[in-house]
Design an enzyme around this catalytic site. Structure first.
Site, mmCIF file in Angstrom:
data_model
loop_
_atom_site.group_PDB
_atom_site.id
_atom_site.type_symbol
_atom_site.label_atom_id
_atom_site.label_comp_id
_atom_site.label_asym_id
_atom_site.label_seq_id
_atom_site.Cartn_x
_atom_site.Cartn_y
_atom_site.Cartn_z
ATOM 1 N N PRO A 1 0.791 -1.228 0.000
ATOM 2 C CA PRO A 1 0.000 0.000 0.000
ATOM 3 C C PRO A 1 0.826 1.282 0.000
ATOM 4 C CG PRO A 1 -0.208 -1.196 2.077
ATOM 5 C CD PRO A 1 0.479 -2.106 1.112
ATOM 6 N N ASN A 2 0.337 2.207 -0.789
ATOM 7 C CA ASN A 2 0.848 3.581 -0.912
ATOM 8 C C ASN A 2 2.157 3.695 -1.694
ATOM 9 O OD1 ASN A 2 -1.305 4.787 0.647
ATOM 10 N ND2 ASN A 2 -0.394 3.797 2.420
ATOM 11 N N ARG B 1 5.722 12.420 -2.259
ATOM 12 C CA ARG B 1 5.688 13.021 -0.913
ATOM 13 C C ARG B 1 6.763 12.368 -0.061
ATOM 14 N NH1 ARG B 1 0.416 13.675 2.158
ATOM 15 N NH2 ARG B 1 1.941 14.854 3.346
ATOM 16 N N TYR C 1 11.636 8.591 1.697
ATOM 17 C CA TYR C 1 11.549 7.564 0.648
ATOM 18 C C TYR C 1 12.288 7.919 -0.643
ATOM 19 C CZ TYR C 1 7.905 5.854 3.765
ATOM 20 O OH TYR C 1 7.228 5.390 4.857
ATOM 21 N N ASN D 1 8.084 -5.596 -0.846
ATOM 22 C CA ASN D 1 7.998 -4.493 0.107
ATOM 23 C C ASN D 1 6.516 -4.397 0.471
ATOM 24 O OD1 ASN D 1 7.816 -2.169 1.556
ATOM 25 N ND2 ASN D 1 9.103 -0.939 0.180
ATOM 26 N N ALA E 1 3.015 -0.904 4.889
ATOM 27 C CA ALA E 1 2.593 -0.987 6.291
ATOM 28 C C ALA E 1 2.054 -2.370 6.664
ATOM 29 C CB ALA E 1 1.561 0.093 6.584
ATOM 30 N N HIS F 1 3.943 -4.685 9.144
ATOM 31 C CA HIS F 1 3.870 -4.606 10.602
ATOM 32 C C HIS F 1 2.549 -5.122 11.164
ATOM 33 C CE1 HIS F 1 7.194 -2.104 9.481
ATOM 34 N NE2 HIS F 1 6.394 -1.196 8.928
ATOM 35 N N ASP G 1 1.821 -15.940 6.793
ATOM 36 C CA ASP G 1 1.339 -17.294 6.468
ATOM 37 C C ASP G 1 1.530 -17.595 4.978
ATOM 38 O OD1 ASP G 1 0.587 -17.906 9.054
ATOM 39 O OD2 ASP G 1 -1.541 -17.418 8.761
ATOM 40 N N GLU H 1 12.572 -9.694 1.725
ATOM 41 C CA GLU H 1 11.860 -8.483 2.171
ATOM 42 C C GLU H 1 12.741 -7.259 1.908
ATOM 43 O OE1 GLU H 1 11.915 -8.146 6.448
ATOM 44 O OE2 GLU H 1 10.109 -6.912 6.475
ATOM 45 N N HIS I 1 12.805 -2.861 2.323
ATOM 46 C CA HIS I 1 12.221 -1.581 2.729
ATOM 47 C C HIS I 1 13.149 -0.455 2.320
ATOM 48 C CE1 HIS I 1 9.039 -3.456 4.966
ATOM 49 N NE2 HIS I 1 9.940 -4.280 5.466
ATOM 50 N N LEU I 2 12.560 0.615 1.811
ATOM 51 C CA LEU I 2 13.361 1.782 1.427
ATOM 52 C C LEU I 2 13.990 2.424 2.653
ATOM 53 C CD1 LEU I 2 10.622 3.060 -0.966
ATOM 54 C CD2 LEU I 2 12.931 2.492 -1.724
ATOM 55 N N SER I 3 13.176 2.617 3.680
ATOM 56 C CA SER I 3 13.660 3.187 4.940
ATOM 57 C C SER I 3 14.079 2.038 5.862
ATOM 58 C CB SER I 3 12.551 4.014 5.596
ATOM 59 O OG SER I 3 11.468 3.171 5.972
ATOM 60 N N ARG J 1 12.626 3.995 13.037
ATOM 61 C CA ARG J 1 11.435 4.850 12.992
ATOM 62 C C ARG J 1 10.519 4.533 14.184
ATOM 63 N NH1 ARG J 1 9.208 4.719 7.061
ATOM 64 N NH2 ARG J 1 8.019 6.490 7.906
ATOM 65 N N ARG K 1 6.616 0.306 13.881
ATOM 66 C CA ARG K 1 7.210 -0.283 12.668
ATOM 67 C C ARG K 1 8.277 -1.316 13.009
ATOM 68 N NH1 ARG K 1 5.376 3.226 8.508
ATOM 69 N NH2 ARG K 1 5.040 5.328 9.320
HETATM 70 O O1 CA2 Z 1 10.478 1.833 4.069
HETATM 71 C C1 CA2 Z 1 9.639 1.191 3.450
HETATM 72 O O2 CA2 Z 1 9.831 0.758 2.310
HETATM 73 C C2 CA2 Z 1 8.262 0.940 4.063
HETATM 74 O O3 CA2 Z 1 7.849 -0.360 3.679
HETATM 75 C C3 CA2 Z 1 7.334 1.978 3.491
HETATM 76 C C4 CA2 Z 1 5.939 1.919 4.088
HETATM 77 C C5 CA2 Z 1 6.001 1.938 5.610
HETATM 78 O O4 CA2 Z 1 4.702 1.762 6.147
HETATM 79 C C6 CA2 Z 1 6.912 0.857 6.152
HETATM 80 O O5 CA2 Z 1 6.977 0.999 7.552
HETATM 81 C C7 CA2 Z 1 8.308 0.992 5.573
HETATM 82 C C8 CA2 Z 1 5.092 3.109 3.657
HETATM 83 C C9 CA2 Z 1 5.026 3.356 2.200
HETATM 84 C C10 CA2 Z 1 4.382 4.695 2.025
HETATM 85 O O6 CA2 Z 1 4.727 5.182 0.774
HETATM 86 C C11 CA2 Z 1 4.661 6.526 0.583
HETATM 87 C C12 CA2 Z 1 4.748 6.945 -0.714
HETATM 88 C C13 CA2 Z 1 4.716 8.293 -0.995
HETATM 89 C C14 CA2 Z 1 4.597 9.207 0.009
HETATM 90 C C15 CA2 Z 1 4.503 8.798 1.306
HETATM 91 C C16 CA2 Z 1 4.532 7.433 1.598
#
Ligand code: CA2
Length: 144
Positions: A11-12, A19, A24, A76, A79, A82, A89, A100, A102-104, A109, A113
Protein backbone atom coordinates in the site's frame (compact mmCIF):
# COMPACT_ATOMS: atom_id res chain seq x y z
CA UNK A 1 13.72 -20.42 -20.14
CA UNK A 2 14.39 -17.16 -18.29
CA UNK A 3 13.52 -17.34 -14.61
CA UNK A 4 11.18 -14.73 -13.18
CA UNK A 5 11.38 -12.79 -9.94
CA UNK A 6 8.07 -11.40 -8.69
CA UNK A 7 8.55 -7.92 -7.18
CA UNK A 8 5.52 -7.10 -5.06
CA UNK A 9 4.84 -3.69 -3.55
CA UNK A 10 2.21 -2.92 -0.97
CA UNK A 11 0.00 0.00 0.00
CA UNK A 12 0.85 3.58 -0.91
CA UNK A 13 4.04 2.65 -2.74
CA UNK A 14 2.28 3.74 -5.97
CA UNK A 15 2.75 7.29 -4.62
CA UNK A 16 6.52 7.06 -4.24
CA UNK A 17 8.38 10.14 -5.37
CA UNK A 18 5.45 12.45 -4.69
CA UNK A 19 5.69 13.02 -0.91
CA UNK A 20 8.11 12.54 2.00
CA UNK A 21 11.22 12.42 -0.22
CA UNK A 22 13.33 12.85 2.92
CA UNK A 23 12.22 9.34 3.93
CA UNK A 24 11.55 7.56 0.65
CA UNK A 25 13.58 9.53 -1.93
CA UNK A 26 12.56 11.03 -5.27
CA UNK A 27 12.33 7.87 -7.39
CA UNK A 28 8.89 6.73 -8.44
CA UNK A 29 7.90 3.07 -8.45
CA UNK A 30 8.16 3.17 -12.26
CA UNK A 31 11.75 4.43 -11.93
CA UNK A 32 12.53 1.55 -9.56
CA UNK A 33 10.83 -0.94 -11.90
CA UNK A 34 12.95 0.36 -14.81
CA UNK A 35 16.18 -0.01 -12.80
CA UNK A 36 15.20 -3.53 -11.79
CA UNK A 37 14.37 -4.56 -15.36
CA UNK A 38 17.79 -3.34 -16.54
CA UNK A 39 19.63 -5.01 -13.68
CA UNK A 40 17.68 -8.27 -14.05
CA UNK A 41 18.61 -8.43 -17.76
CA UNK A 42 22.29 -8.31 -16.77
CA UNK A 43 21.70 -11.20 -14.40
CA UNK A 44 19.86 -13.23 -17.04
CA UNK A 45 16.60 -12.90 -15.09
CA UNK A 46 13.20 -11.30 -15.64
CA UNK A 47 11.25 -9.22 -13.14
CA UNK A 48 7.49 -8.86 -12.86
CA UNK A 49 6.93 -5.69 -10.82
CA UNK A 50 3.47 -5.13 -9.30
CA UNK A 51 1.84 -2.90 -6.69
CA UNK A 52 -1.43 -3.17 -4.82
CA UNK A 53 -3.09 -1.36 -1.95
CA UNK A 54 -4.95 -4.57 -1.08
CA UNK A 55 -3.56 -7.28 1.19
CA UNK A 56 -5.43 -10.09 -0.61
CA UNK A 57 -3.91 -9.14 -3.98
CA UNK A 58 -0.42 -9.47 -2.50
CA UNK A 59 -1.34 -12.90 -1.11
CA UNK A 60 -2.85 -14.04 -4.44
CA UNK A 61 0.32 -12.93 -6.24
CA UNK A 62 2.50 -14.90 -3.80
CA UNK A 63 0.43 -18.00 -4.58
CA UNK A 64 0.68 -17.21 -8.29
CA UNK A 65 4.48 -16.92 -8.02
CA UNK A 66 4.52 -20.45 -6.64
CA UNK A 67 2.13 -21.79 -9.32
CA UNK A 68 4.16 -20.15 -12.09
CA UNK A 69 7.48 -21.49 -10.79
CA UNK A 70 9.00 -18.11 -9.96
CA UNK A 71 12.61 -18.17 -8.74
CA UNK A 72 11.97 -15.76 -5.86
CA UNK A 73 9.67 -13.06 -4.54
CA UNK A 74 10.99 -9.65 -3.56
CA UNK A 75 8.37 -7.90 -1.47
CA UNK A 76 8.00 -4.49 0.11
CA UNK A 77 4.71 -5.03 1.93
CA UNK A 78 4.49 -1.36 3.02
CA UNK A 79 2.59 -0.99 6.29
CA UNK A 80 1.26 -4.57 6.00
CA UNK A 81 4.79 -5.55 7.05
CA UNK A 82 3.87 -4.61 10.60
CA UNK A 83 0.33 -5.96 10.76
CA UNK A 84 -0.18 -8.89 8.43
CA UNK A 85 -0.02 -12.40 9.82
CA UNK A 86 -1.78 -13.36 6.56
CA UNK A 87 1.28 -12.28 4.56
CA UNK A 88 3.51 -14.19 6.99
CA UNK A 89 1.34 -17.29 6.47
CA UNK A 90 1.44 -16.81 2.69
CA UNK A 91 5.24 -16.63 2.71
CA UNK A 92 5.34 -19.78 4.85
CA UNK A 93 2.81 -21.59 2.64
CA UNK A 94 4.94 -21.45 -0.52
CA UNK A 95 8.33 -22.89 -1.42
CA UNK A 96 9.40 -19.80 -3.37
CA UNK A 97 11.97 -17.87 -1.28
CA UNK A 98 10.81 -14.45 -0.12
CA UNK A 99 13.15 -11.48 0.21
CA UNK A 100 11.86 -8.48 2.17
CA UNK A 101 12.86 -4.95 1.13
CA UNK A 102 12.22 -1.58 2.73
CA UNK A 103 13.36 1.78 1.43
CA UNK A 104 13.66 3.19 4.94
CA UNK A 105 14.92 1.39 8.02
CA UNK A 106 11.77 0.66 10.04
CA UNK A 107 13.87 -0.08 13.14
CA UNK A 108 15.02 3.56 13.19
CA UNK A 109 11.43 4.85 12.99
CA UNK A 110 8.29 4.69 15.16
CA UNK A 111 8.02 1.72 17.49
CA UNK A 112 4.94 0.41 15.66
CA UNK A 113 7.21 -0.28 12.67
CA UNK A 114 9.63 -2.42 14.65
CA UNK A 115 7.88 -5.75 14.11
CA UNK A 116 7.96 -7.36 10.66
CA UNK A 117 5.77 -10.42 10.21
CA UNK A 118 6.93 -10.98 6.63
CA UNK A 119 10.52 -10.61 7.81
CA UNK A 120 10.01 -13.62 10.08
CA UNK A 121 9.33 -15.76 7.01
CA UNK A 122 11.87 -14.13 4.68
CA UNK A 123 15.23 -15.60 3.68
CA UNK A 124 16.69 -12.08 3.74
CA UNK A 125 15.66 -8.55 4.73
CA UNK A 126 17.23 -5.45 3.20
CA UNK A 127 16.34 -2.15 4.84
CA UNK A 128 17.36 1.49 4.78
CA UNK A 129 19.17 1.47 1.43
CA UNK A 130 16.54 3.30 -0.63
CA UNK A 131 15.92 2.00 -4.19
CA UNK A 132 19.36 0.34 -4.17
CA UNK A 133 17.83 -2.16 -1.72
CA UNK A 134 15.70 -3.58 -4.54
CA UNK A 135 18.84 -4.09 -6.65
CA UNK A 136 20.63 -5.78 -3.74
CA UNK A 137 17.58 -8.00 -3.32
CA UNK A 138 17.80 -8.98 -6.99
CA UNK A 139 21.50 -9.80 -6.59
CA UNK A 140 20.56 -12.02 -3.66
CA UNK A 141 17.71 -13.65 -5.61
CA UNK A 142 20.19 -14.52 -8.36
CA UNK A 143 22.24 -16.56 -5.88
CA UNK A 144 19.28 -18.69 -4.74
O1 CA2 B 1 10.48 1.83 4.07
C1 CA2 B 1 9.64 1.19 3.45
O2 CA2 B 1 9.83 0.76 2.31
C2 CA2 B 1 8.26 0.94 4.06
O3 CA2 B 1 7.85 -0.36 3.68
C3 CA2 B 1 7.33 1.98 3.49
C4 CA2 B 1 5.94 1.92 4.09
C5 CA2 B 1 6.00 1.94 5.61
O4 CA2 B 1 4.70 1.76 6.15
C6 CA2 B 1 6.91 0.86 6.15
O5 CA2 B 1 6.98 1.00 7.55
C7 CA2 B 1 8.31 0.99 5.57
C8 CA2 B 1 5.09 3.11 3.66
C9 CA2 B 1 5.03 3.36 2.20
C10 CA2 B 1 4.38 4.70 2.02
O6 CA2 B 1 4.73 5.18 0.77
C11 CA2 B 1 4.66 6.53 0.58
C12 CA2 B 1 4.75 6.95 -0.71
C13 CA2 B 1 4.72 8.29 -0.99
C14 CA2 B 1 4.60 9.21 0.01
C15 CA2 B 1 4.50 8.80 1.31
C16 CA2 B 1 4.53 7.43 1.60
Amino acid sequence: MTQTIYVLNGPNLNLLGTREPEIYGYDTLDDIAGMMEDHARGLGLEVDVRQSNHEGHLIDWMHEAQAEGAKAIIINPGAYTHTSIALFDAAKSIKVPVIEVHLSDPLKREEFRHISYVGMAAVKSITGQGPKGYILALDHAATL
